[in-house]
Motif scaffolding. Structure first.
Motif, PDB file in Angstrom:
ATOM      1  N   GLY A  20       9.937  16.483   1.497  1.00 19.19           N
ATOM      2  CA  GLY A  20       8.794  15.945  -0.032  1.00 19.19           C
ATOM      3  C   GLY A  20       9.069  15.977  -1.463  1.00 19.19           C
ATOM      4  N   ALA A  21       8.941  15.451  -2.430  1.00 20.86           N
ATOM      5  CA  ALA A  21       7.157  14.680  -2.406  1.00 20.86           C
ATOM      6  C   ALA A  21       7.750  13.457  -1.518  1.00 20.86           C
ATOM      7  N   VAL A  47       3.355  12.764  -8.832  1.00 21.73           N
ATOM      8  CA  VAL A  47       3.919  11.519  -7.806  1.00 21.73           C
ATOM      9  C   VAL A  47       2.649  11.165  -8.316  1.00 21.73           C
ATOM     10  N   MET A  48       2.133  11.221  -7.454  1.00 25.75           N
ATOM     11  CA  MET A  48       0.170  10.373  -7.812  1.00 25.75           C
ATOM     12  C   MET A  48       0.235  10.089  -8.348  1.00 25.75           C
ATOM     13  N   ASN A  49      -0.136  11.198  -9.736  1.00 23.99           N
ATOM     14  CA  ASN A  49      -0.599  10.943 -10.509  1.00 23.99           C
ATOM     15  C   ASN A  49       0.500   9.500 -11.318  1.00 23.99           C
ATOM     16  N   GLY A  71       6.920  24.921   3.923  1.00 24.08           N
ATOM     17  CA  GLY A  71       6.519  24.018   3.029  1.00 24.08           C
ATOM     18  C   GLY A  71       5.464  22.913   3.110  1.00 24.08           C
ATOM     19  N   CYS A  72       4.978  22.196   1.467  1.00 21.41           N
ATOM     20  CA  CYS A  72       4.118  21.210   1.420  1.00 21.41           C
ATOM     21  C   CYS A  72       5.089  20.221   0.608  1.00 21.41           C
ATOM     22  N   CYS A  73       4.481  18.884   0.713  1.00 20.86           N
ATOM     23  CA  CYS A  73       4.726  18.548  -1.140  1.00 20.86           C
ATOM     24  C   CYS A  73       3.906  18.790  -2.350  1.00 20.86           C
ATOM     25  N   ALA A  74       2.758  19.073  -2.070  1.00 24.82           N
ATOM     26  CA  ALA A  74       2.531  19.933  -3.200  1.00 24.82           C
ATOM     27  C   ALA A  74       3.082  20.864  -3.764  1.00 24.82           C
ATOM     28  N   GLN A  75       3.757  21.199  -3.490  1.00 26.07           N
ATOM     29  CA  GLN A  75       4.862  22.636  -3.717  1.00 26.07           C
ATOM     30  C   GLN A  75       6.487  21.308  -4.295  1.00 26.07           C
ATOM     31  N   HIS A 133       1.149  -1.429  -0.315  1.00 28.03           N
ATOM     32  CA  HIS A 133       0.082   0.560  -0.121  1.00 28.03           C
ATOM     33  C   HIS A 133       1.093   1.583   0.107  1.00 28.03           C
ATOM     34  N   VAL A 134       0.899   2.157  -1.061  1.00 21.67           N
ATOM     35  CA  VAL A 134       1.916   3.235  -1.251  1.00 21.67           C
ATOM     36  C   VAL A 134       0.974   4.237  -1.008  1.00 21.67           C
ATOM     37  N   PHE A 135       1.490   4.842   0.359  1.00 19.62           N
ATOM     38  CA  PHE A 135       0.587   6.806   0.430  1.00 19.62           C
ATOM     39  C   PHE A 135       2.093   8.306  -0.127  1.00 19.62           C
ATOM     40  N   VAL A 136       0.797   8.310  -0.933  1.00 19.64           N
ATOM     41  CA  VAL A 136       1.970   9.417  -1.886  1.00 19.64           C
ATOM     42  C   VAL A 136       1.417  10.951  -0.598  1.00 19.64           C
ATOM     43  N   CYS A 137       1.994  11.821  -0.459  1.00 19.22           N
ATOM     44  CA  CYS A 137       1.509  13.060   0.447  1.00 19.22           C
ATOM     45  C   CYS A 137       1.327  14.396  -0.407  1.00 19.22           C
ATOM     46  N   VAL A 138       0.282  14.604  -0.437  1.00 22.29           N
ATOM     47  CA  VAL A 138       0.000  15.662  -1.733  1.00 22.29           C
ATOM     48  C   VAL A 138      -0.632  16.766  -0.717  1.00 22.29           C
TER      49      VAL A 138
END
Lengths: 108, 108
Positions: A63-64, A32-34, A22-26, A7-12
């Motif tokens: 991140g990401a 990466v999720m896509n 900051g944040c993973c979206a930046q 199970h892969v969890f990707v921070c967005v």
């Protein structure tokens, strides 16, 4: 749905511009999720691998962030180009991708 | 941050009113997430238990969904009142809460 073997969890997580953490979206979390979703679909791996987007996983400066269970391995500074290696080496062959792991002081 | 011994994922997926799959947000996902965060804080369990909000975990009709790794146990129809049992029995004592597990055809 079957319980996945990986199970892969990707921070967005998205924070406003200028936020000190900051944040993973930046840092490309959505891309990466896509990349995971596209690869899983193209390779028909839905029955063994799940992918879920998440809020903050913790290591914002790395991140990401991508976290794989059941092993609990945290990858950092992941880009879409890294996704095939994570799938081929770790998710399908059980060999974590050492070069992408976050340092032990971050998660260990 | 240390790698947690248990990692709780709480679905807080939000879909628009009338969407055929519904969503965990409509079934109290945010309140469940807050209950975990409050309890973890009050009991100072930050170093051993992580809690992360997520997008869709899959079993939308059994929301609010809560998934615990490394075991990969999926709980369904979770309410804030169920959170102390999940913490006391499963997260701290390694005995999953059978009455809250989703049926095997959903995740198994």
């Amino acid at each position: 749905m079957p319980k996945p073997s990986k199970h892969v969890f990707v921070c967005v997580q998205r924070r406003q511009e200028g936020h000190p953490r900051g944040c993973c979206a930046q840092q490309g979390g959505d891309a990466v999720m896509n990349a995971f979703l596209t690869q899983i679909q193209q390779r028909n791996l839905f029955n063994t691998i799940s992918v879920t987007n998440t809020g903050c996983l913790g290591p914002c400066s790395f991140g990401a962030s991508v976290l794989v269970y059941p092993e609990g391995i945290m990858y950092g500074k992941v880009t879409p180009e890294d996704v095939p290696a994570i799938i081929d080496e770790h998710l399908l062959n059980d060999v974590p991708v050492e070069r992408l792991k976050v340092p032990e002081f971050v998660w260990g």
